[in-house]
Design a protein around this motif. Structure first.
Motif, short mmCIF file in Angstrom:
data_model
loop_
_atom_site.label_atom_id
_atom_site.label_comp_id
_atom_site.label_asym_id
_atom_site.label_seq_id
_atom_site.Cartn_x
_atom_site.Cartn_y
_atom_site.Cartn_z
N ASN A 111 0.89 -1.15 0.57
CA ASN A 111 0.55 0.05 -0.20
C ASN A 111 0.42 1.42 -0.03
N ARG A 112 0.04 1.85 -0.60
CA ARG A 112 0.51 3.77 -0.53
C ARG A 112 0.13 4.33 0.83
N PRO A 113 1.23 5.28 1.59
CA PRO A 113 0.74 6.27 2.63
C PRO A 113 0.92 7.64 1.76
N PHE A 136 -8.58 -1.35 -8.66
CA PHE A 136 -8.04 -0.29 -9.31
C PHE A 136 -6.74 0.25 -9.51
N TRP A 137 -6.04 -0.07 -8.42
CA TRP A 137 -4.42 0.38 -9.00
C TRP A 137 -4.08 -0.79 -10.19
N ARG A 138 -4.22 -2.40 -9.97
CA ARG A 138 -3.84 -3.33 -11.10
C ARG A 138 -4.30 -2.72 -12.21
N MET A 140 -5.03 -0.09 -13.66
CA MET A 140 -4.62 1.39 -13.53
C MET A 140 -2.82 0.74 -13.82
N ARG A 141 -2.31 0.24 -13.52
CA ARG A 141 -0.92 0.04 -13.75
C ARG A 141 -0.89 -0.62 -15.14
N LYS A 142 -1.99 -1.62 -14.95
CA LYS A 142 -1.58 -2.66 -16.33
C LYS A 142 -2.23 -1.30 -17.76
N PHE A 320 5.63 14.38 -11.42
CA PHE A 320 6.06 14.02 -10.69
C PHE A 320 6.68 13.13 -10.57
N GLY A 321 5.85 11.99 -11.73
CA GLY A 321 6.87 11.08 -11.43
C GLY A 321 8.26 10.65 -12.27
N GLY A 322 8.12 11.68 -13.47
CA GLY A 322 8.97 11.63 -14.75
C GLY A 322 9.68 12.32 -15.31
N LEU A 390 8.46 4.50 -0.48
CA LEU A 390 7.41 5.08 0.74
C LEU A 390 6.14 4.19 0.55
N HIS A 391 5.53 2.60 1.76
CA HIS A 391 4.85 2.07 1.65
C HIS A 391 4.13 1.91 2.67
N GLU A 392 3.33 1.23 2.74
CA GLU A 392 2.50 1.35 4.01
C GLU A 392 1.97 -0.25 3.90
N ILE A 451 18.40 -0.80 -5.67
CA ILE A 451 17.29 -0.95 -5.87
C ILE A 451 17.16 0.89 -6.08
N PRO A 452 17.37 1.73 -7.35
CA PRO A 452 16.53 2.85 -7.38
C PRO A 452 15.14 3.09 -8.28
N PHE A 453 15.06 1.80 -8.46
CA PHE A 453 13.60 1.81 -9.50
C PHE A 453 12.96 1.37 -8.33
N ARG A 457 6.09 -4.71 -7.23
CA ARG A 457 5.10 -4.55 -7.56
C ARG A 457 4.94 -3.05 -7.04
N ARG A 458 4.96 -2.43 -6.59
CA ARG A 458 5.65 -1.16 -6.92
C ARG A 458 6.40 -0.31 -7.71
N SER A 459 7.16 -0.89 -7.71
CA SER A 459 8.46 -0.77 -8.93
C SER A 459 7.99 0.28 -9.47
N CYS A 460 9.01 0.95 -10.46
CA CYS A 460 8.86 2.50 -11.29
C CYS A 460 8.19 1.59 -12.29
N PRO A 461 7.16 1.84 -12.81
CA PRO A 461 6.77 1.76 -14.33
C PRO A 461 7.29 2.70 -15.30
C1 HEM Z 1 15.16 7.77 -13.81
C2 HEM Z 1 14.27 7.67 -14.49
C3 HEM Z 1 13.37 7.50 -12.73
C4 HEM Z 1 13.71 6.78 -11.51
C5 HEM Z 1 15.40 7.20 -11.09
C6 HEM Z 1 12.76 6.67 -10.75
C7 HEM Z 1 11.87 5.39 -9.98
C8 HEM Z 1 10.77 5.10 -8.71
C9 HEM Z 1 10.93 4.59 -7.64
C10 HEM Z 1 12.27 4.54 -6.84
C11 HEM Z 1 9.03 4.59 -7.65
C12 HEM Z 1 8.55 3.50 -6.53
C13 HEM Z 1 9.03 2.59 -6.00
C14 HEM Z 1 8.30 2.51 -5.05
O1 HEM Z 1 8.06 2.47 -4.06
O2 HEM Z 1 8.16 0.50 -4.36
C15 HEM Z 1 8.84 4.93 -8.68
C16 HEM Z 1 7.56 4.69 -8.41
C17 HEM Z 1 6.93 5.06 -9.99
N1 HEM Z 1 7.38 5.68 -10.86
FE1 HEM Z 1 9.46 6.22 -11.31
N2 HEM Z 1 11.73 6.96 -12.21
C18 HEM Z 1 11.90 6.90 -12.57
C19 HEM Z 1 11.28 7.89 -13.87
C20 HEM Z 1 9.59 7.80 -14.11
C21 HEM Z 1 8.68 8.42 -15.16
C22 HEM Z 1 9.76 8.84 -16.64
C23 HEM Z 1 7.72 7.43 -15.39
C24 HEM Z 1 6.70 8.11 -15.96
C25 HEM Z 1 6.83 8.65 -17.52
C26 HEM Z 1 7.60 6.92 -13.80
C27 HEM Z 1 6.65 6.97 -13.15
C28 HEM Z 1 6.12 6.39 -12.69
C29 HEM Z 1 4.75 5.92 -11.28
C30 HEM Z 1 3.61 6.10 -12.27
C31 HEM Z 1 5.31 4.79 -10.10
C32 HEM Z 1 3.95 5.22 -9.19
C33 HEM Z 1 3.97 3.50 -9.19
C34 HEM Z 1 3.07 3.23 -8.15
O3 HEM Z 1 3.08 3.47 -7.20
O4 HEM Z 1 2.63 1.37 -8.69
N3 HEM Z 1 9.23 7.07 -13.15
N4 HEM Z 1 9.47 5.26 -9.64
#
Ligand code: HEM
Ligand code: NAG
Ligand code: NAG
Ligand code: NAG
Length: 522
Positions: A111-113, A136-138, A140-142, A320-322, A390-392, A451-453, A457-461
């Motif tokens: 889960n996410r906090p 819902f998350w599943r 969305m993730r797909k 925010f993520g990208g 951050l997880h919960e 684990i930079p990504f 399940r929750r890893s960076c998509p």
């Molecule tokens: C060097 C680039 C990037 C790094 C190092 C990175 C790293 C991460 C990490 C560490 C997480 C959280 C994993 C966790 O909580 O266990 C994450 C989640 C996420 N990232 Fe990235 N990210 C990068 C680029 C991107 C890009 C380009 C996008 C979108 C286009 C993106 C979209 C997301 C999203 C939507 C999540 C949430 C996933 C979820 O909660 O299921 N990230 N990322």
């Protein structure tokens, strides 16, 4: 006078008589129940610093950064516990504990906090990044993995290439001058995500959009006592009760306009106008409906419907993520290279041999650029853009013989793990050649030392898209140009401190002087 008071007291005592009898029984009963539940818990919380009554460890609030938590981990170990008001927090700081949480028991820890502010700004978790683990998350993730961030969505990759080209031309125009590289890079990645999300026609509003996001970012990080002690929610030190609605309204207005434009264009397109380039909003609108719904079917098109709020919230995730993540990684890579001239020489030599000085780098060159890959990995090891994952917990859990309650906030310190002395030799030294050895951990998520990504399940998509932008930008900047520090500054004088937020970028922007290196026009 005193007579009246005496009488009132008497009647009060009488009235209280039955009450005091009840209290006489109930209080001990409650006390016993408390003892029993505590007894049933049996397992202790993970070790951690002692806290005060009620506020717990809240006086240590300023230590909740990747560096502060790493320091505490030296004292309390790879799994330690803090209590902030009514909130339990657990910091995970070594690879084995990370594996427990992200793999062995990932069903409980996925889960996410979200703070009160985050819930509000994400339309009550209508996005993916803050949605709890579930149907819902599943779906969305797909949707994100298969549609939005997929390699098949060529437009996103194209916007990376185009924007990097623009950046190179911009730098070339400033040859021999002092350039604020850090600022350029941030502008590069926000241009990339903005274009991938909204298409190229929407460029006018970009400055406003970035301003809105900056306010969001501040609100995400704002301290709000109500998150820790709900009873004190009336203390609103940061003016959140007015700032939150204002920020969300600004975003509403902005994205509503964009969504309306896209709907109009979609209509026009159906009428035979030929505009093939679709952006993320177009892709999301294919799932649009007035009412949200999800069900667990394999057919994505029929299993999820998105409202405007969902679309807004996902766009926010992407921005925010990208944006800051990729920008931070590019800037750190260049900074580490400027500080380590031998490595810079070596990677530029590799580029000269593999690509040659008569043309630009192309995607097909990447697999032969072994040392460049090492540079980028070493950068992500020392400077993971998101230092704390951050997880919960979804329910009570047990890890390593300790008790972790439901709804505890889990902070997985990717930064500390990348510098774990048990897993890495000379952990604090930038030494890319360590990745040339056989069997070094990789960041794909199977090695919990790196684990930079994230992992599981929750890893960076968005990993592929992010890596593509990182590869392309760094390769172009060091292949096209030679870089010198301004005013005879020595490499050792570079400021290597970072600031902590959602990401951990450099505290000061990288300034350097480019000189053209290639013999072809840029
Ligand atoms: C060097 C680039 C990037 C790094 C190092 C990175 C790293 C991460 C990490 C560490 C997480 C959280 C994993 C966790 O909580 O266990 C994450 C989640 C996420 N990232 Fe990235 N990210 C990068 C680029 C991107 C890009 C380009 C996008 C979108 C286009 C993106 C979209 C997301 C999203 C939507 C999540 C949430 C996933 C979820 O909660 O299921 N990230 N990322
Ligand atoms: C990003 O886009 C803006 C507006 O189109 C432009 O002025 C700026 O130069 C671009 N940034 C980079 C690094 O190309
Ligand atoms: C679509 O085209 C038809 C004629 O081909 C026209 O009557 C109709 O108004 C058009 N609709 C839109 C939305 O442009
Ligand atoms: C859900 O599944 C049923 C079949 O089991 C299907 O008819 C329906 O279209 C699906 N979608 C939704 C959102 O109900």
């Amino acid at each position: 006078m005193s007579n009246i008071i005496g009488k009132t007291m008497d009647s009060l005592i009488q009235a209280l008589q039955p009450l005091s009898m009840t209290l006489f029984f109930i209080v001990p009963l409650l006390f016993m129940l408390g003892l029993i539940s505590r007894f049933r818990r049996r397992l202790p919380y993970p070790p951690g610093p002692r806290g005060l009554p009620i506020i717990g460890n809240m006086l240590m609030m300023d230590q909740l950064t990747h560096r502060g938590l790493a320091k505490l981990a030296h004292k309390y170990g790879g799994l330690f516990h803090l209590r902030m008001g009514f909130l339990h927090m657990v910091a995970v700081s070594n690879p084995e504990m990370a594996r427990q949480v992200l793999q062995v028991q990932d069903n409980i820890f996925s889960n996410r906090p979200a703070t009160i502010a985050i819930s509000y700004l994400t339309y009550d978790r209508a996005d993916m990044a803050f949605a709890h683990y579930g149907p819902f998350w599943r779906q969305m993730r797909k949707l994100c993995v298969m549609k939005l961030f997929s390699r098949k969505r060529a437009e996103s990759w194209e916007s990376v290439r185009d924007e990097v080209d623009t950046l190179v031309r911009g730098v070339a125009a400033n040859e021999g001058k002092t350039v604020n590289v850090g600022e350029l890079i941030f502008s590069l990645t926000s241009n990339i995500t903005y274009r991938a999300a909204f298409g190229s026609s929407a460029n006018e509003g970009q400055d406003e959009f970035i301003r809105i996001l900056q306010e969001f970012s501040k609100l995400f990080g704002a301290f709000n006592i109500a998150d820790f002690i709900p009873l004190l929610s009336w203390i609103d030190l940061q003016g959140l009760s007015t700032r939150l609605p204002k920020a969300r309204q600004a975003l509403d207005k902005f994205i509503d306009t964009i969504i309306d434009d896209h709907m109009q264009r979609k209509k026009d397109r159906n009428n035979g106008s030929d505009e093939a380039n679709t952006d993320m909003v177009d892709d999301l609108l294919a799932f649009y409906s007035d009412e949200a719904k999800v069900n667990e079917s394999d057919d994505l098109q029929n299993s999820i419907k998105l409202t405007r709020d969902n679309i807004k919230a996902i766009i926010m995730d992407v921005m925010f993520g990208g944006t800051e993540t990729v920008a931070s990684a590019i800037e750190w890579a260049l900074t580490e290279l400027m500080r380590s001239p031998d490595d810079l020489k070596r990677v530029q030599q590799e580029l000269a041999e593999v690509v040659g000085l008569d043309r630009r780098v192309e995607e097909s060159d990447f697999e032969k650029l072994t040392f460049l890959k090492c540079i980028l990995k070493e950068t992500l090891r020392l400077h993971p853009p998101i230092p704390l994952l951050l997880h919960e917990t979804a329910e009570d859990a047990e890890v390593g013989g300790y008790y972790i309650p439901a709804k505890a906030r889990i902070m997985i310190n990717a930064w500390a793990i990348g510098r774990d002395p048990g897993s890495w030799e000379d952990p604090d030294t930038f030494r890319p050649s360590r990745f040339l050895k056989e069997g070094v951990p990789d960041f794909k998520g199977n090695n919990f030392e790196f684990i930079p990504f994230g992992s599981g399940r929750r890893s960076c998509p968005g990993m592929q898209l992010g890596l593509y932008a990182l590869d392309l930008a760094v390769a172009h900047l060091i292949h096209c140009f030679k870089w010198d520090l301004p005013d005879g500054m020595k490499p050792s004088e570079l400021d290597m401190s970072d600031v902590f937020g959602l990401t951990a970028p450099r505290a000061s922007r990288l300034i350097a002087v480019p000189t053209k290196r290639l013999i072809c026009p840029l």
